[in-house]
Design an enzyme around this catalytic site. Structure first.
Site, PDB file in Angstrom:
ATOM      1  N   ASP A  89       0.872  -1.202  -0.006  1.00  0.00           N
ATOM      2  CA  ASP A  89       0.137  -0.098  -0.165  1.00  0.00           C
ATOM      3  C   ASP A  89       0.889   1.408   0.060  1.00  0.00           C
ATOM      4  O   ASP A  89       2.112   0.955  -0.103  1.00  0.00           O
ATOM      5  CB  ASP A  89      -0.941  -0.307   1.229  1.00  0.00           C
ATOM      6  CG  ASP A  89      -0.284  -0.008   2.534  1.00  0.00           C
ATOM      7  OD1 ASP A  89       1.019   0.269   2.720  1.00  0.00           O
ATOM      8  OD2 ASP A  89      -0.985  -0.101   3.545  1.00  0.00           O
ATOM      9  N   PHE A  93      -3.312   4.859   3.845  1.00  0.00           N
ATOM     10  CA  PHE A  93      -4.361   4.537   4.936  1.00  0.00           C
ATOM     11  C   PHE A  93      -3.920   5.126   6.311  1.00  0.00           C
ATOM     12  O   PHE A  93      -4.957   5.303   7.182  1.00  0.00           O
ATOM     13  CB  PHE A  93      -4.374   2.939   4.928  1.00  0.00           C
ATOM     14  CG  PHE A  93      -5.384   2.354   6.062  1.00  0.00           C
ATOM     15  CD1 PHE A  93      -6.676   2.799   6.000  1.00  0.00           C
ATOM     16  CD2 PHE A  93      -4.965   1.799   7.062  1.00  0.00           C
ATOM     17  CE1 PHE A  93      -7.583   2.156   7.073  1.00  0.00           C
ATOM     18  CE2 PHE A  93      -5.735   1.376   8.126  1.00  0.00           C
ATOM     19  CZ  PHE A  93      -7.170   1.549   7.958  1.00  0.00           C
ATOM     20  N   ASP A 170      -2.623   8.270  -1.520  1.00  0.00           N
ATOM     21  CA  ASP A 170      -3.983   9.013  -1.342  1.00  0.00           C
ATOM     22  C   ASP A 170      -4.166   9.261  -0.184  1.00  0.00           C
ATOM     23  O   ASP A 170      -3.529   9.047   0.833  1.00  0.00           O
ATOM     24  CB  ASP A 170      -4.851   8.018  -1.937  1.00  0.00           C
ATOM     25  CG  ASP A 170      -4.871   6.754  -1.080  1.00  0.00           C
ATOM     26  OD1 ASP A 170      -4.094   6.425  -0.554  1.00  0.00           O
ATOM     27  OD2 ASP A 170      -6.043   6.085  -0.896  1.00  0.00           O
ATOM     28  N   ASP A 287      -8.145  -7.493   0.241  1.00  0.00           N
ATOM     29  CA  ASP A 287      -7.002  -7.756   1.382  1.00  0.00           C
ATOM     30  C   ASP A 287      -7.658  -7.260   2.622  1.00  0.00           C
ATOM     31  O   ASP A 287      -8.672  -6.282   2.659  1.00  0.00           O
ATOM     32  CB  ASP A 287      -5.905  -6.944   1.228  1.00  0.00           C
ATOM     33  CG  ASP A 287      -6.138  -5.506   1.512  1.00  0.00           C
ATOM     34  OD1 ASP A 287      -5.854  -5.133   2.852  1.00  0.00           O
ATOM     35  OD2 ASP A 287      -6.489  -4.716   0.733  1.00  0.00           O
ATOM     36  N   CYS A 334     -14.132 -27.220   5.627  1.00  0.00           N
ATOM     37  CA  CYS A 334     -12.546 -26.954   5.697  1.00  0.00           C
ATOM     38  C   CYS A 334     -11.841 -28.259   5.632  1.00  0.00           C
ATOM     39  O   CYS A 334     -11.787 -28.887   6.526  1.00  0.00           O
ATOM     40  CB  CYS A 334     -12.339 -25.982   6.684  1.00  0.00           C
ATOM     41  SG  CYS A 334     -10.720 -25.427   6.741  1.00  0.00           S
ATOM     42  N   CYS A 336      -8.205 -27.971   5.900  1.00  0.00           N
ATOM     43  CA  CYS A 336      -6.977 -27.417   6.322  1.00  0.00           C
ATOM     44  C   CYS A 336      -6.433 -28.439   7.313  1.00  0.00           C
ATOM     45  O   CYS A 336      -7.061 -29.433   8.136  1.00  0.00           O
ATOM     46  CB  CYS A 336      -7.068 -26.124   6.858  1.00  0.00           C
ATOM     47  SG  CYS A 336      -7.476 -25.834   8.507  1.00  0.00           S
ATOM     48  N   CYS A 339      -8.355 -28.462  10.699  1.00  0.00           N
ATOM     49  CA  CYS A 339      -9.498 -29.230  10.718  1.00  0.00           C
ATOM     50  C   CYS A 339      -9.461 -30.508  10.616  1.00  0.00           C
ATOM     51  O   CYS A 339     -10.175 -31.488  11.023  1.00  0.00           O
ATOM     52  CB  CYS A 339     -10.489 -28.797   9.623  1.00  0.00           C
ATOM     53  SG  CYS A 339     -10.997 -26.758  10.054  1.00  0.00           S
ATOM     54  N   HIS A 365      -6.034 -21.730   9.992  1.00  0.00           N
ATOM     55  CA  HIS A 365      -7.178 -22.069   9.641  1.00  0.00           C
ATOM     56  C   HIS A 365      -8.031 -20.937   8.897  1.00  0.00           C
ATOM     57  O   HIS A 365      -8.565 -21.105   7.895  1.00  0.00           O
ATOM     58  CB  HIS A 365      -8.281 -22.652  10.776  1.00  0.00           C
ATOM     59  CG  HIS A 365      -9.751 -22.629  10.624  1.00  0.00           C
ATOM     60  ND1 HIS A 365     -10.110 -23.678   9.639  1.00  0.00           N
ATOM     61  CD2 HIS A 365     -10.487 -21.809  10.929  1.00  0.00           C
ATOM     62  CE1 HIS A 365     -11.574 -23.282   9.744  1.00  0.00           C
ATOM     63  NE2 HIS A 365     -11.629 -22.401  10.242  1.00  0.00           N
TER      64      HIS A 365
END
Length: 396
Positions: A89, A93, A170, A287, A334, A336, A339, A365
């Protein structure tokens, strides 16, 4: 950079972005690696999950360890040993989060993204960021020093970092900013966009950011202006209104005015419902820090097949006593590592015991959950079944 659209289902689209020999399949969720690290995870975890891109924070890396150090090391890819796409970025922000965000007590993460999620919008503290027409001055006690960002400085820092995709500098406005201030900030952002295009490193690809707050005329003006410039893609940023409906309105106003052949990134948004709504309106990448931030608080993502829904925002708090003897995996959908190998009861125990293992497993996870969701969304677009999948997850 090459952006190729493979399939479309309404405004939703399945595409491939290729840059510097790297590939990103979109729509995609881009985990946040603020300080060149996705909190609680390492690059081996990211590779196992199939994370193709991360986004790092220009301001924080400038403050610690310093962009010049990273440049001397060989750039951010070598520094963090990550071979995927790295976005950065601009620092814009932080002009909000350390400025009016602190003063107004509002943010762009967790549950206070919109004013409807706040009990009040009371004064919270002194500002650490001060915006003027030339740039932003940060007086940050967290790092015990000041910093000055201008469009040129932001471009130089991002060049030192060596990221693949950068964002123009910005001013991100607050949802409490009125029309007059938002208009002034927009004019400032547009002038900064031109300066960024003059100053950026041509080895990098640059995205311009559409601002304008919740105001339709300002958003449309910004979309037309940013679209007229030679940016490689677009970010939609700033205050996205006072409600979810405002955010959807903004996407509907803006995206049709942008070049359909370039990628669109929605900055700082990553809830399950938001992703479906954003993809439906033409967003390619997202994101957000919530997967790892919520994980550290014991909040874990669950699908509709394990009790997730719009009301509970597709998440459960593992500390609840109902999980004390629950031997089921966290989420049936899930697949993963977490899990497949650990029960809800074990995860609850780790969290209650404040074991460090919990923070890694929970982060793994939550990030994997988002990666898998995006994979299914991409497949549904190719098959022409995106709206069917959305209904399965969000209901009618």
């Amino acid at each position: 950079m090459k952006f190729t659209i493979i399939a479309e289902d309404g405004m939703a689209r399945r595409a491939v972005l290729k840059i510097n020999g790297k590939r990103l399949d979109t729509p995609a969720f881009v985990p946040v690696a603020t300080l060149a690290s996705v909190r609680g995870l390492d690059v081996r975890d990211l590779r196992e999950m199939g994370v193709q891109a991360v986004i790092s924070n220009t301001y924080h890396l400038h403050m610690k360890p310093g962009d010049e150090l990273i440049r001397q090391y060989g750039g951010i890819h070598r520094f963090m040993n990550y071979d995927g796409i790295v976005m950065t970025d601009s620092g814009g922000f932080q002009a909000f989060s350390l400025g009016f965000g602190m003063e107004h007590g509002v943010g762009k993460i967790a549950d206070n993204i919109f004013l409807e999620g706040l009990k009040s919008a009371e004064y919270r503290g002194e500002r650490w960021a001060f915006v003027d027409d030339d740039g932003v001055t940060f007086r940050d006690p967290l790092y015990s020093r000041k910093a000055r960002f201008t469009p040129e400085i932001s471009m130089r820092i991002q060049s030192n970092l060596g990221s693949d995709i950068i964002f123009a500098f910005d001013e991100c406005t607050s949802p409490l900013s009125n029309y007059d201030y938002t208009k002034k900030a927009l004019e400032r952002t547009h002038k900064w966009a031109l300066r960024c295009l003059e100053a950026y490193d041509r080895k990098q690809k640059i995205f311009g950011i559409v601002q304008g707050g919740e105001y339709r005329d300002l958003r449309e003006k910004s979309a037309r202006f940013i679209n007229s410039l030679p940016f490689d893609g677009f970010g939609i940023g700033g205050s996205l209104g006072k409600s979810k409906r405002d955010m959807l309105n903004i996407l509907e106003w803006v995206i049709p005015l942008l070049d359909r052949e370039k990628p669109v990134h929605l900055l700082g948004i990553g809830g399950v419902e938001d992703i479906f709504e954003g993809v439906e309106r033409g967003v390619d990448t997202f994101d957000c820090v919530t997967p790892t931030r919520w994980a550290r608080r014991g909040v874990l993502f669950v699908s509709p097949f394990s009790g997730g829904n719009r009301r509970n925002k597709f998440r459960v708090h593992i500390k609840r006593s109902e999980f004390r003897l629950d031997d089921r995996p966290l989420d049936e959908w899930c697949d993963c590592f977490v899990c497949q190998n650990h029960s809800r009861a074990y995860l609850r125990h780790l969290f209650k015991a404040n074991e460090l293992t919990f923070f890694r497993l929970a982060s793994y996870h939550n990030v994997y959950f988002m990666v898998k969701l995006m994979r299914e969304i991409r497949e549904s677009i190719v098959l022409g079944r995106f709206f069917e999948l959305k209904k399965t997850w969000l209901g009618a």
